[in-house]
Design a protein around this motif. Sequence first.
Motif, PDB file in Angstrom:
ATOM      1  N   ASN A 147     -64.900  18.038 -79.841  1.00 54.35           N
ATOM      2  CA  ASN A 147     -64.301  17.171 -78.820  1.00 54.35           C
ATOM      3  C   ASN A 147     -65.316  16.778 -77.746  1.00 54.35           C
ATOM      4  OD1 ASN A 147     -61.750  16.081 -77.445  1.00 54.35           O
ATOM      5  ND2 ASN A 147     -62.652  17.352 -75.844  1.00 54.35           N
ATOM      6  N   ARG A 151     -65.833   9.208 -73.317  1.00 57.69           N
ATOM      7  CA  ARG A 151     -65.772   8.364 -74.507  1.00 57.69           C
ATOM      8  C   ARG A 151     -67.125   7.814 -74.964  1.00 57.69           C
ATOM      9  NH1 ARG A 151     -66.438   6.584 -78.408  1.00 57.69           N
ATOM     10  NH2 ARG A 151     -65.306   5.068 -79.670  1.00 57.69           N
ATOM     11  N   THR A 172     -62.988  14.301 -81.705  1.00 62.15           N
ATOM     12  CA  THR A 172     -61.887  13.841 -80.866  1.00 62.15           C
ATOM     13  C   THR A 172     -62.395  13.504 -79.468  1.00 62.15           C
ATOM     14  OG1 THR A 172     -61.322  16.109 -80.187  1.00 62.15           O
ATOM     15  CG2 THR A 172     -60.193  15.228 -82.129  1.00 62.15           C
ATOM     16  N   ASN A 173     -61.619  12.697 -78.767  1.00 66.68           N
ATOM     17  CA  ASN A 173     -61.949  12.275 -77.399  1.00 66.68           C
ATOM     18  C   ASN A 173     -60.732  12.552 -76.530  1.00 66.68           C
ATOM     19  OD1 ASN A 173     -61.967   9.100 -75.742  1.00 66.68           O
ATOM     20  ND2 ASN A 173     -63.053  10.931 -75.087  1.00 66.68           N
ATOM     21  N   ASN A 174     -60.690  13.778 -75.964  1.00 59.34           N
ATOM     22  CA  ASN A 174     -59.534  14.203 -75.199  1.00 59.34           C
ATOM     23  C   ASN A 174     -59.914  15.009 -73.974  1.00 59.34           C
ATOM     24  OD1 ASN A 174     -58.281  14.019 -78.186  1.00 59.34           O
ATOM     25  ND2 ASN A 174     -56.667  13.730 -76.658  1.00 59.34           N
ATOM     26  N   ASP A 175     -59.107  14.915 -72.942  1.00 56.38           N
ATOM     27  CA  ASP A 175     -59.206  15.799 -71.795  1.00 56.38           C
ATOM     28  C   ASP A 175     -58.748  17.186 -72.223  1.00 56.38           C
ATOM     29  OD1 ASP A 175     -59.437  15.762 -68.650  1.00 56.38           O
ATOM     30  OD2 ASP A 175     -57.665  16.973 -69.150  1.00 56.38           O
ATOM     31  N   ALA A 178     -55.027  18.009 -72.945  1.00 54.30           N
ATOM     32  CA  ALA A 178     -54.342  17.509 -74.133  1.00 54.30           C
ATOM     33  C   ALA A 178     -54.139  18.601 -75.171  1.00 54.30           C
ATOM     34  CB  ALA A 178     -55.137  16.351 -74.738  1.00 54.30           C
ATOM     35  N   ASN A 370     -51.364  14.600 -82.107  1.00 53.50           N
ATOM     36  CA  ASN A 370     -51.510  15.143 -80.753  1.00 53.50           C
ATOM     37  C   ASN A 370     -52.809  14.774 -80.053  1.00 53.50           C
ATOM     38  OD1 ASN A 370     -49.126  17.129 -80.288  1.00 53.50           O
ATOM     39  ND2 ASN A 370     -49.808  17.579 -82.380  1.00 53.50           N
ATOM     40  N   LEU A 371     -53.801  14.313 -80.803  1.00 53.97           N
ATOM     41  CA  LEU A 371     -55.118  14.071 -80.221  1.00 53.97           C
ATOM     42  C   LEU A 371     -55.605  12.665 -80.545  1.00 53.97           C
ATOM     43  CD1 LEU A 371     -56.885  17.432 -81.212  1.00 53.97           C
ATOM     44  CD2 LEU A 371     -55.805  16.878 -79.012  1.00 53.97           C
ATOM     45  N   ASN A 372     -56.592  12.236 -79.778  1.00 55.82           N
ATOM     46  CA  ASN A 372     -57.233  10.947 -79.988  1.00 55.82           C
ATOM     47  C   ASN A 372     -58.437  11.163 -80.907  1.00 55.82           C
ATOM     48  OD1 ASN A 372     -58.221   8.340 -79.802  1.00 55.82           O
ATOM     49  ND2 ASN A 372     -59.111   8.643 -77.776  1.00 55.82           N
TER      50      ASN A 372
END
Length: 473
Positions: A147, A151, A172-175, A178, A370-372
């Motif tokens: 992750n 971005r 993935t690209n998440n805070d 998340a 659930n994730l980007n």
Amino acid sequence: MKLPEAFLQSIEGVKGFDRESFIKVHDEGNQVTSIRINPIKTDAHSLWDSDKEIKLAGVDQASVPTSIPWTNYGYYLPERPSFTFDPLFHAGCYYVQDASSMFLEQAMSQLADLSQPLKVLDLSAAPGGKSTHLLSILSEESLLVSNEVIRPRCNTLIDNIIKWGKSNALVTNNDPAAFKKLPGYFDVIVVDAPCSGSGLFRKDPDAITEWSLNNVALCSQRQQRILADILPALKENGLLIYSTCSYSEAEDESIADWLVNEFEMKNERISLNDEWGIVESVSPGHGAFGYRFYPNKVKGEGFFISCFRKVNEEKEVGGKLPRIDTASSKEKLILKDWLKSDSLEILKDHDTFRALPAIFINDFIRLRGNLNIQYTGTELGQIMKGRLVPDHALALSSLLSPNVASTNLDYAEAIKYLQRKDLATIPQTKGWQTVSYKNHPLGWINALANRINNYYPKEMRILKQSNDSAFEK
């Protein structure tokens, strides 16, 4: 190099700190160059012969590399070559990484059962050093979620994951918050936390101007927020590996005490060899062990790492899984000759196809809900008019069938290929094929009757020019 007096005073009394020798090593300004080889693509004997002749382009042939003692894959180089002009670097045969960071291997090998299938999260993964290292030591049945919060940095991370050639990873690209949607999901979480960066002063003098006691305090608070957000995603008895490139106790031992205080985390001790020069520290509140790397004691930059076991249980949440598109039987037949494994799930996104080991399909479906997700497994390419137009990732992947045609290039032609220039080489066969340097694929060409189309990705091409004859090796 002038180190801030406020910084030096702030770490007086910290275990292992020796003011005089610490200042001296920064004043000397010597740079340590280290690489970590990719075990699925090469070994030390492929990069330098038994007589220590280094095959990395631009390195003095008489130089002798030495092993980094806390990893099976790391080596110190006696000088820094121009990695940009080494085709083996672009082929993913090795990664350029600071030796201190490679201590992650000791934490994983001593505290996690690497023979078992593990779900691992590398929370702040760009540019990919720790993620590629994890892919080298995890079992084939393990899944890595790599992750990156920022971005634009995901593109570099994806490029390095692709070079490494493994398919058991998602980017993935998440805070961090998340991941609360995945309670009790991961066996291991690696948090290389954003920090004040004092461990990089020797490598990056600009970091000195950004350092302040106020920034240390802000980083410590931020680190606590990140850890509080991510810990629900760790399984009971799961392993948290926390690291920084800071010398400040507020970002290191104080965070260890905070984890024990707030979350009842159980600190884990790592065995050391005295010859390594690594300093074992103990937090003032709970006696939690941490490990400090000082550049005057080890051949590497400043680094801190501490490991914890989660005691409290988190219940995994189920729920309905979203639908995904997969390749049809006809499409799988088109792809079959390009792949050497049939234990893959072929995911379809319009005309683009990606391969993921079939054992991870339910994990992928859950994670996608659930994730980007920015990248999955290995991108194979697009099917157009009943034929595959292969993606760059497939060329560098361990999934590529050995039956796919390949043309080996000499050094000069390999550099021309990586610059996306026309090639003088004449392939023996026509059509899509990889081009390789020393039998390591670099990417694709399409050899037509009257020309060769160079399909090295435009965004990855070498833009610099070199007339240095030292690279002609």
